[in-house]
Design a protein around this motif. Structure first.
Motif, PDB file in Angstrom:
ATOM      1  N   VAL A  21       0.871  -1.177   0.000  1.00  0.00           N
ATOM      2  CA  VAL A  21       0.000   0.000   0.000  1.00  0.00           C
ATOM      3  C   VAL A  21       0.908   1.227   0.000  1.00  0.00           C
ATOM      4  O   VAL A  21       1.837   1.330   0.809  1.00  0.00           O
ATOM      5  N   GLU A  22       0.654   2.140  -0.908  1.00  0.00           N
ATOM      6  CA  GLU A  22       1.499   3.322  -1.060  1.00  0.00           C
ATOM      7  C   GLU A  22       1.390   4.251   0.154  1.00  0.00           C
ATOM      8  O   GLU A  22       0.314   4.410   0.726  1.00  0.00           O
ATOM      9  N   ARG A  23       2.499   4.888   0.494  1.00  0.00           N
ATOM     10  CA  ARG A  23       2.552   5.797   1.631  1.00  0.00           C
ATOM     11  C   ARG A  23       1.565   6.955   1.477  1.00  0.00           C
ATOM     12  O   ARG A  23       0.934   7.371   2.434  1.00  0.00           O
ATOM     13  N   GLU A  24       1.403   7.464   0.267  1.00  0.00           N
ATOM     14  CA  GLU A  24       0.463   8.585   0.080  1.00  0.00           C
ATOM     15  C   GLU A  24      -0.973   8.156   0.386  1.00  0.00           C
ATOM     16  O   GLU A  24      -1.780   8.963   0.866  1.00  0.00           O
ATOM     17  N   THR A  25      -1.302   6.887   0.139  1.00  0.00           N
ATOM     18  CA  THR A  25      -2.628   6.376   0.493  1.00  0.00           C
ATOM     19  C   THR A  25      -2.777   6.319   2.009  1.00  0.00           C
ATOM     20  O   THR A  25      -3.825   6.689   2.554  1.00  0.00           O
TER      21      THR A  25
END
Length: 169
Positions: A21-25
């Motif tokens: 899961v991407e950090r920005e998410t």
């Protein structure tokens, strides 16, 4: 996703695909958590995002119901800062509201999560405080493993009219 749809279709997810899961998410989800109501707008929540595979792998040894954590992309520890309270004793209510916002935001993003309770179990609180190096005034309330769902879920009607009382008991 509409709000009521999110509420009625969100489920505890304990199986995750290997994707990250991407950090920005995660930041977007934490923004949703921080939009929760709090007593006197005190916002006592603090968050520790755990991404280290080594740390995630250790968690089931200190939490008997967190066996899913090693397969999660990350886990978010939701903590209360007792030194930030305007109204002592409300930090856990405020942080619980933040957890619910986070769970709904994760679901809206197509992600899976489950609420693993830490507080008020003293052994879990102490273990997670040590795991994350938390100072004494920071109390871990919950751990939320996050990942891409790898299990099927569906809506369940949990409405029970017998639990409603109008005007008086």
């Amino acid at each position: 996703m509409e709000t009521l749809q999110a509420i009625h279709t969100r489920r505890s997810i304990r199986k995750y695909a290997a994707d990250k899961v991407e950090r920005e998410t995660i930041i977007e989800v934490l923004k949703a958590a921080m939009a929760a109501p709090s007593a006197g707008n005190q916002q006592p929540w603090r968050f520790v995002v755990i991404e280290s595979r080594e740390t995630l792998d250790r968690i089931p040894s200190i939490h008997p119901y967190a066996g899913m954590v090693p397969s999660a992309s990350c886990a978010i520890m939701v903590c209360g800062d007792t030194s930030a309270e305007k109204y002592p004793g409300n930090w856990m209510l405020d942080c619980a509201a933040a957890v619910q916002n986070m769970l709904l935001a994760l679901h809206d993003k197509g992600l899976g999560a489950v609420w693993c309770g830490l507080w008020p179990d003293a052994a879990r609180v102490d273990s997670f405080r040590a795991l994350a190096g938390l100072p004494e005034h920071i109390v871990p309330l919950a751990l939320v493993p996050v990942g891409i769902p790898d299990q099927k879920t569906g809506a369940h009607d949990r409405f029970d009219e017998s639990k409603i009382h109008w005007e008086r008991w």
